[in-house]
Scaffold this active site. Sequence first.
Site, PDB file in Angstrom:
ATOM      1  N   SER A 426       0.811  -1.215   0.000  1.00 40.74           N
ATOM      2  CA  SER A 426       0.000   0.000   0.000  1.00 40.74           C
ATOM      3  C   SER A 426       0.848   1.270   0.000  1.00 40.74           C
ATOM      4  O   SER A 426       0.306   2.344  -0.211  1.00 40.74           O
ATOM      5  CB  SER A 426      -0.974   0.023   1.180  1.00 40.74           C
ATOM      6  N   HIS A 447      -2.863  -2.956  -5.926  1.00 39.82           N
ATOM      7  CA  HIS A 447      -3.191  -2.540  -4.561  1.00 39.82           C
ATOM      8  C   HIS A 447      -4.688  -2.662  -4.330  1.00 39.82           C
ATOM      9  O   HIS A 447      -5.474  -1.858  -4.839  1.00 39.82           O
ATOM     10  CB  HIS A 447      -2.702  -1.103  -4.330  1.00 39.82           C
ATOM     11  N   GLU A 459      -5.792  -0.220  -7.277  1.00 41.00           N
ATOM     12  CA  GLU A 459      -4.820   0.692  -7.881  1.00 41.00           C
ATOM     13  C   GLU A 459      -3.797  -0.200  -8.602  1.00 41.00           C
ATOM     14  O   GLU A 459      -3.148  -1.035  -7.966  1.00 41.00           O
ATOM     15  CB  GLU A 459      -4.110   1.526  -6.815  1.00 41.00           C
ATOM     16  N   ASN A 497      -3.722   6.396  -0.608  1.00 37.31           N
ATOM     17  CA  ASN A 497      -3.146   6.486   0.736  1.00 37.31           C
ATOM     18  C   ASN A 497      -2.303   7.742   0.924  1.00 37.31           C
ATOM     19  O   ASN A 497      -2.186   8.259   2.027  1.00 37.31           O
ATOM     20  CB  ASN A 497      -2.317   5.234   1.045  1.00 37.31           C
TER      21      ASN A 497
END
Length: 694
Positions: A426, A447, A459, A497
Amino acid sequence: MGEPADRIVDVSVADGVARLTMRSGSVNALGRDLRRALAAALDRAAADPDVTAVLLLGQPRAFSAGADITEFKSTEPEVAGAGQPGQADAPDLRALVAQVEDFPKPVIAGITGVALGGGLELAMAAHARIAAPEARLGLPEITLGLIPGAGGTVRLPRLVGPHRALSMILTGKDVTAADALRDGLVDAVAEDPGAPRAVTDAIARVNALPARRTRDREDRIAEAAAAPGTVERLAGAALGKAKDPFAARAAVDAVAAGIEESFDRGLEVEREKFQERLASEESAAQRHLFAAERAARRPAGLDPEAARPVRRAGVVGAGTMGGGIAMALASAGIPVTVVEAERSALDRGLVQVDKNLAVSVSRGSRSEGDAAALRSLITGSLDYGDVADVDLVIEAAYEDLGVKQGIFAALDAVVPPDCILASNTSYLSIDVIAAGTRLRSRVLGLHFFSPANVMPLVEVVRGAATDAAALATGVATARRIGKTPVVVGVCHGFVGNRMLEVRSAQAEQLLLEGALPGQVDRVLKDFGFRMGPFEMGDMAGLDIGWRNRKAEGTTAPVSDALCEAGRFGQKTGAGYYAYDGREGREDPEVERLIVEVSHTQGVTRRDLSDAEILERLLFPMINEGARILAEGIAERAGDIDVIWVKGYNWPAYRGGPLWYAGHVGHGYVAERLRHYAEQTGDATLLPAGFLAGA
Ligand code: CAA
């Protein structure tokens, strides 16, 4: 003007049945050319003495995906899709639907592929419906911030009853042919809905009906009609959970009017509410997302032809993420081998998969047979040798660079050269993870978001060396397992993130300055998020971040203080809130602790307005989005919006962070960022990227 009618509606007559086959574009969207051609073909069939019945057909992929979304322009008075005057010689969709329902001869809809929105509304106006076994039927308008606009809110309850109708309209979810048959939405399921036998049977059924038109069928709604308030009561829970509360409210009003007052009154309310929603900013936001999601499937440099077939897959790591990813792969029919280092961890992971499946069976979202079939595709192993023949491996191990590099080196040694290697990291750099492999070009990031078998976003991280085959295989696999892939570049935390970290830092800062967790969380929930940052933190557990900060030598004073007091979140019964089970409540001890931390940090606490809290949570992350765009980590603003809506529960009716920034005005966002940068002395808040010039 437009396509020739005979090319988009093919007409043939045999044994008294006129077969009208729609073949417009890839999904038979009911644009003006198709509506015009259908209306003309129906007129001819009505006048033709040799025609005794009409069979309405589509393509294998789609009977029809509904009104043509590209014709929706909320600023234009003339929208052909529903309710407005049609253009020149093309009827609007409502008129076409009425033409079908009032047709003097039986009309049968033969549904293959999808019948969605206006497509299903057209089929519901027919006098009988036959569906192919793999057909899917639904009214997804709410996902576009709309309500059905061509009689769906009044006809669906007359076919399936108010309860099922509300559930379909308020969730926007489609149903299978088998469910449609059970509920009365279709009258028969047949391998080939256009086969003479199926059609003859359907015509016989129609001829035996006391009332042919759906609008005249009252039996399924009689009970609710006799007890006003029933619709409101039935809608109750679903109304609260609806992704677009405004469209949901409007839809329930139309359904209620159609049942408690009359069919025609229902149509009137539906028309009024449809127009209102079409002109709303909430619908504009969701139509933007529909287009953005599709644009995101076409990133620069993607060559879909380069995708390799994935016949078997491997997953490294049997933790929550690994198990969820294995389930997602297996639910698309891909056999998966899950590799773990320790027997105990592997057993725990597989038991968790069993538990998850049992829950979905008990909730009715999966049949026992489906669950068993899925489970049979997942095998556990303690040996990398067992993934030696797979086409794709997804690593979902502990978030530690050394651990991941070791796994990639080990995989690189056993898998064949054309096997794609993906990491579910991540935050970490795909390029650094790939550094120890012989073939860096086959490495990329995939991800997933937790729980991976549920959350729709992936992702797809393109590393510096990632080649066309790896990228295309990653995107295609994500799509195959029903996810929404968005291609992003390498940076700490990628898109989602990285922006979340900025928001979290601001949330922590707000606590120091004077806010409490309850206020901050409430402000974000009022905005439309399902959870606030502190509720989210408590659910995920605060200890991981605390340990990471210690390792990096950074601090988050309030969160650190909570962890030092043993408050790790829900799992310890206390975090930002105190818990009885999953129910959190505000805790005076937390307030005391926060006030103490502010004091130690030398901050004088003050009252913060909800408006300031909202701006300070959202604008800095929008600013980070602007940086991400400027760096080319995301290709388009819409990609960032899709990531936040699909991965972080940003309310779809607010279009995603960058859409929202446009909505409140880039100039305003930039001005407030300058203001907050000055107020806090935090120069990272100064407008960046496209906001810098705004
Ligand atoms: N209008 C216009 N274009 C549409 C469309 C529609 N209703 N539905 C799909 N398309 C287009 C897509 O934009 C896409 O175009 P590009 O190839 O240019 O990107 C193309 O058709 C293929 O669609 P997908 O890429 O989405 O293909 P898919 O196989 O993944 O999904 C689908 C197919 C299930 C039909 C999906 O496209 C979908 O859900 N479409 C929207 C359905 C919908 O919301 N209908 C309701 C419309 S509103 C309405 O009908 C109002 C009313 O009551 C009168």
